[in-house]
Design a protein around this motif. Structure first.
Motif, PDB file in Angstrom:
ATOM      1  N   UNK A 363       5.475-117.444  35.239  1.00  0.00           N
ATOM      2  CA  UNK A 363       6.721-116.669  35.353  1.00  0.00           C
ATOM      3  C   UNK A 363       6.762-116.055  36.752  1.00  0.00           C
ATOM      4  N   UNK A 364       7.877-116.275  37.441  1.00  0.00           N
ATOM      5  CA  UNK A 364       7.991-115.736  38.795  1.00  0.00           C
ATOM      6  C   UNK A 364       9.404-115.310  39.135  1.00  0.00           C
ATOM      7  N   UNK A 365       9.623-115.019  40.394  1.00  0.00           N
ATOM      8  CA  UNK A 365      10.932-114.600  40.906  1.00  0.00           C
ATOM      9  C   UNK A 365      11.276-115.438  42.123  1.00  0.00           C
ATOM     10  N   UNK A 366      12.526-115.347  42.578  1.00  0.00           N
ATOM     11  CA  UNK A 366      12.986-116.119  43.733  1.00  0.00           C
ATOM     12  C   UNK A 366      12.409-115.499  45.005  1.00  0.00           C
ATOM     13  N   UNK A 367      11.621-116.289  45.745  1.00  0.00           N
ATOM     14  CA  UNK A 367      11.000-115.807  46.981  1.00  0.00           C
ATOM     15  C   UNK A 367      11.672-116.389  48.222  1.00  0.00           C
ATOM     16  N   UNK A 499       8.294-124.272  41.870  1.00  0.00           N
ATOM     17  CA  UNK A 499       7.355-124.045  42.976  1.00  0.00           C
ATOM     18  C   UNK A 499       8.084-123.732  44.269  1.00  0.00           C
ATOM     19  N   UNK A 500       9.247-124.393  44.479  1.00  0.00           N
ATOM     20  CA  UNK A 500      10.000-124.164  45.714  1.00  0.00           C
ATOM     21  C   UNK A 500      10.546-122.741  45.765  1.00  0.00           C
ATOM     22  N   UNK A 501      11.234-122.324  44.692  1.00  0.00           N
ATOM     23  CA  UNK A 501      11.892-121.019  44.722  1.00  0.00           C
ATOM     24  C   UNK A 501      10.894-119.859  44.630  1.00  0.00           C
TER      25      UNK A 501
END
Length: 691
Positions: A363-367, A499-501
Motif C-alpha cells: 500500500x502506497x501513495x503517489x510519489x 511501482x511507477x507512481x
C-alpha cells in the motif's frame, strides 16, 4: 387448616393473575442474565482484550439493577393493589367470621412469600439455561466460531436476584397490607362506587390533541437533527416537551372517540357502549396510559437500536488472522527490509510452518506529484453520480469523493493474493485501468452501489495528469487486520503502474493466515496460543481477535443492555395496561350486569370486551410504534460515530423489522388479558340473588 387456606389462595391467585405471575418470571430471568454477565464466555475473552472498557461496563450493571428494582417495585405495587382491591370483600368476610387482623396479615404474608418462592424456583433455573443459550448465541453472532464452552453458574447473581426480588415484593406487600388493615369491616364489604372525572368541552380535548402532536414533533425534530445532543439543557428540554406532548396527546384522545361514536360502524352491537367505555377509561387513566406508551416506546427504541447496532458491528468478514505491521518511513526499501525481517524471525522461531499462507500487502501513495490537492481528478465520475436521483446518500458520496485528490494505491498482485485466499475470483486490469477499493467500515452498501453504477461506464480519470480508466466493481475485502487502517477510497493498480507512481516507496504489511487446526480447538484458543508465542519474538503484530475485541465490546454492550432494558420496559408497560383494564372492568361490573339483565349473552360480552382490549392496548402501542421510528433515528444521531453514520439507512431497516417483531409480543399480552376478562365475565353471568 391455616396452611391449606394459604395454599389454596396462592394457587387461585396465580391462576387468576397469570399475566402478573408471568411478568415476574420474565423479570427474574432478566435480573439473573444481566447480573451474571461477567460469567459469559465472551466477557472472559473481552477482559483480556478490552479490560478497561469491560470493567466500566460491569460497573454500570449495579446501576441498571437498582433502576430496574425501582421500576419493578411500582409494577408489583400496582398489580398488588389490583389483587387487594379484588379481594376486599373476601378480607371483610374473614374479619366478620372472627379472624384476627394479625392472622389475616400472616395469611397474606404467607401467600405472597409462597408465590415469590415458586416464581424464583421456576425463574432461576430457566434463567440459568437461557443464560447459557445466550452465551453460545452471542459467541456465534460475533464470529468466534466453535468455542470451548463451559457451563457457568453465578451464585452471586442468584443471591442478588433472589434478594432484590424478595425485597421489593415485601416492601410492596407491607405498604398495601397496612392500608387494608386500617380499613373498617363495613368499608371492606361495601362495593366501591365508580370514579368520575370532570368532563370538558370537545374543543378543549381537540386543543390538547393538537398540542400533543406539536410537542412530539418538536422533540423528535430536535433529537434527529442533533440539536438535543449538543447540550444537556437542550436534551432536558427535549425530554420534557416530549413527555408533555405524550400526556397532552392521550388526554386529547377523547375528541377522537367522539368522532368514532358519530361515525358508527357496520357492527352496531354494543358499539357505542364499547366506545364510551374506552372514552371514560382513557380520560380516567390518560396519564397512566401515556406513561405506559412511553415505556413501550423506550422498549421498542432499545430493542430496535440495539439489534441494529449488533448487526452492524457483527458483519465483518474474517479472512486474515494476523498482520505484521510495516515501518512508516519514506526511505527506499525500508518496508521491504522490515517484511523480510519478519519472515526471517518467524522461521528462526519455528513459527512459519504454523501459518498456511502469507500475503505481502503493498500500500502506497503517489510519489510522482508534489501537489496533494491536484494529484487525482475524477470529474467524469462526479458527473455520473450527480446525474443520479437526488438522495442523501448521493450527496454524501459526492462530498466524500470531492476530497479524494490524493488517493492511496494498492498493488494488484497483493490484492489478488488476498482474493485467492478468500476464495474469490482475481481481478484483471489493463495497462491504463484501475479498480476502486472502499472499506466497509467507512462506506455503506448504498454508496457502493452508486459507485458500481458509475463504474459500469468505465469512466476516465486523471492520475498525475495521466488517463486512467476505472473498471469492474468496488472491492471491499479488508487489506489487513489492523482496524486503525481503513481506506475510504483507494485505487488498485497493475504492479507496473503501482511501482511507477509510488517510485518504489511503499509500505508492506505481512498478512498471515493460520494453518488448519483441530476441530476441538476454537479460533479464540488458537490465536491466544499463537499470541503467546509471538510475544516472545518481539514482532509487532495485530491479530483478528485483538481487533474483534473492540467490536465485541460494542456488540455485547449494546445487545445485553438494550435488550435487557427493552424486556423490563415492555413487561412493566404491558402489565400496567392489562391490570388497568381488568381493574376498570371490575369497577364497572354493574354496567355488565345491566347488559346481562337486558339479554346480552356471554359471547356478546366477550366480543365487546375483546374489542375494548384491542383498542386499549392498540392505542398506546401504535403511538409508541410510530414514535419509535423517530426515536431510533434520534438515538443513532446521538450515539453513533461520524464514521458509522453512513450506515444509518441499513440500520434503520433492521430496527424497523425488530420493532415490528416486538409489536407481535403485544398480541400475546392481549390474548392473555382477553382470557382473564372472559373468565371474569363468566362469573357475572350467575344471577344475583335479590332479597
Amino acid at each position: 387448616m391455616f396452611f391449606e387456606l394459604v395454599r389454596r389462595n396462592s394457587r387461585r391467585n396465580r391462576k387468576e393473575n397469570g399475566l402478573f405471575f408471568g411478568s415476574l418470571l420474565v423479570s427474574i430471568i432478566a435480573f439473573y442474565i444481566v447480573l451474571s454477565l461477567s460469567q459469559q464466555d465472551v466477557m472472559y475473552f473481552l477482559r483480556e482484550m478490552e479490560s478497561d472498557a469491560v470493567n466500566r461496563l460491569l460497573e454500570m450493571i449495579p446501576v441498571f439493577y437498582g433502576l430496574t428494582l425501582v421500576i419493578l417495585f411500582f409494577l408489583i405495587y400496582f398489580a398488588g393493589k389490583f389483587q387487594m382491591e379484588r379481594r376486599r370483600h373476601e378480607f371483610g368476610m374473614y374479619l366478620m367470621m372472627g379472624m384476627r387482623r394479625g392472622r389475616l396479615f400472616a395469611m397474606l404474608l404467607a401467600e405472597d412469600f409462597g408465590g415469590s418462592v415458586i416464581a424464583l424456583a421456576i425463574g432461576l433455573p430457566a434463567a440459568v439455561l437461557l443464560s447459557e443459550l445466550i452465551s453460545l448465541v452471542t459467541a456465534r453472532v460475533v464470529g468466534l466460531g466453535i468455542i470451548g464452552h463451559r457451563f457457568s453458574f453465578s451464585p452471586y447473581a442468584v443471591a442478588l436476584t433472589a434478594a432484590g426480588f424478595l425485597m421489593i415484593k415485601l416492601a410492596a406487600f407491607l405498604i398495601l397490607s397496612i392500608k387494608i388493615s386500617r380499613e373498617e369491616i363495613g368499608s371492606l364489604l361495601a362495593e366501591r362506587p365508580e370514579e368520575t372525572k370532570r368532563q370538558f368541552p370537545a374543543a378543549v380535548y381537540a386543543v390538547f390533541l393538537i398540542a400533543g402532536v406539536l410537542g412530539l414533533g418538536t422533540a423528535y425534530y430536535m433529537a434527529i437533527r442533533g440539536i438535543s445532543w449538543s447540550r444537556i439543557d437542550r436534551m432536558a428540554f427535549t425530554v420534557v416537551i416530549g413527555f408533555a406532548g405524550t400526556l397532552c396527546l392521550f388526554f386529547g384522545l377523547r375528541a377522537v372517540f367522539g368522532l368514532i361514536i358519530r361515525a358508527g360502524g357496520k357492527d352496531r352491537k354494543l358499539h357505542v357502549f364499547n366506545v364510551r367505555q374506552l372514552q371514560e377509561n382513557v380520560i380516567r387513566q390518560s396519564s397512566a396510559m401515556a406513561v405506559s406508551s412511553l415505556l413501550i416506546l423506550a422498549a421498542l427504541c432499545c430493542f430496535g437500536a440495539g439489534i441494529a447496532m449488533v448487526r452492524h458491528y457483527g458483519d465483518d468478514e474474517h479472512i486474515l488472522d494476523y498482520t505484521f505491521t510495516a515501518e512508516y518511513m519514506d526511505e527506499e526499501n525500508t518496508s521491504r527490509k522490515k517484511a523480510d525481517e519478519t519472515m526471517s524471525t518467524l522461521r528462526e522461531n519455528g513459527l512459519a510452518h504454523e501459518f498456511s499462507d502469507f500475503i505481502e500487502m503493498k500500500v502506497g501513495s503517489v510519489r510522482t506529484s508534489d501537489d496533494p490537492d491536484d494529484t487525482y481528478s475524477m470529474d467524469v465520475v462526479m458527473n455520473l453520480i450527480s446525474a443520479m436521483p437526488a438522495t442523501e446518500d448521493r450527496d454524501i458520496l459526492l462530498n466524500n469523493l470531492s476530497y479524494m485528490t490524493y488517493p492511496h494505491l494498492i498493488a494488484l498482485s497483493s490484492y489478488n493474493e488476498l482474493l485467492d485466499a478468500a476464495g474469490r475470483p482475481k481481478i484483471e486490469l489493463g495497462e491504463k485501468e484501475a479498480a476502486v477499493y472502499m472499506d466497509t467500515d467507512v462506506s455503506t452498501e448504498a454508496l457502493r452501489q452508486m459507485m458500481n453504477e458509475a463504474l459500469t461506464k468505465r469512466p476516465e480519470t486523471l492520475l498525475d495528469r495521466d488517463p486512467l480508466y476505472l473498471t469492474g466493481e468496488v472491492q471491499t475485502t479488508a487489506l489487513v487486520t489492523v482496524r486503525s487502517i481503513t481506506l475510504s477510497f483507494a485505487l488498485i493498480l497493475p504492479d507496473e503502474a503501482f511501482d511507477y507512481y509510488t517510485q518504489g516507496e511503499y509500505n508492506i504489511f505481512v498478512d498471515a493466515i493460520l494453518g488448519n487446526r483441530e476441530e476441538s480447538v476454537s479460533l479464540m484458543t488458537a490465536i491466544s496460543e499463537m499470541n503467546a508465542k509471538l510475544n516472545e519474538t518481539g514482532l509487532e503484530y495485530e491479530s483478528y481477535l485483538q481487533n474483534m475485541g473492540r467490536q465485541l465490546f460494542y456488540t455485547v454492550a449494546t445487545s445485553y443492555i438494550t435488550i435487557y432494558l427493552a424486556v423490563v420496559f415492555l413487561i412493566v408497560a404491558n402489565t400496567v395496561i392489562g391490570v388497568q383494564f381488568l381493574m376498570n372492568q371490575q369497577k364497572t361490573n354493574r354496567r355488565y350486569r345491566t347488559l346481562i339483565r337486558l339479554g346480552a349473552v356471554y359471547e356478546t360480552l366477550c366480543r365487546s370486551a375483546g374489542k375494548q382490549i384491542n383498542w386499549y392496548f392498540g392505542i398506546p402501542t401504535v403511538i409508541a410504534a410510530v414514535s419509535s421510528i423517530f426515536g431510533v433515528r434520534a438515538l443513532f444521531t446521538g450515539i453513533l460515530s461520524s464514521r458509522t453514520m453512513g450506515s444509518v439507512s441499513e440500520m434503520m431497516v433492521v430496527s424497523a423489522a425488530m420493532i415490528l417483531l416486538l409489536c407481535m409480543i403485544e398480541l400475546i399480552y392481549m390474548i392473555v388479558v382477553k382470557r382473564l376478562s372472559s373468565r371474569y365475565l363468566l362469573t357475572l353471568m350467575v344471577p344475583e340473588r335479590e332479597e
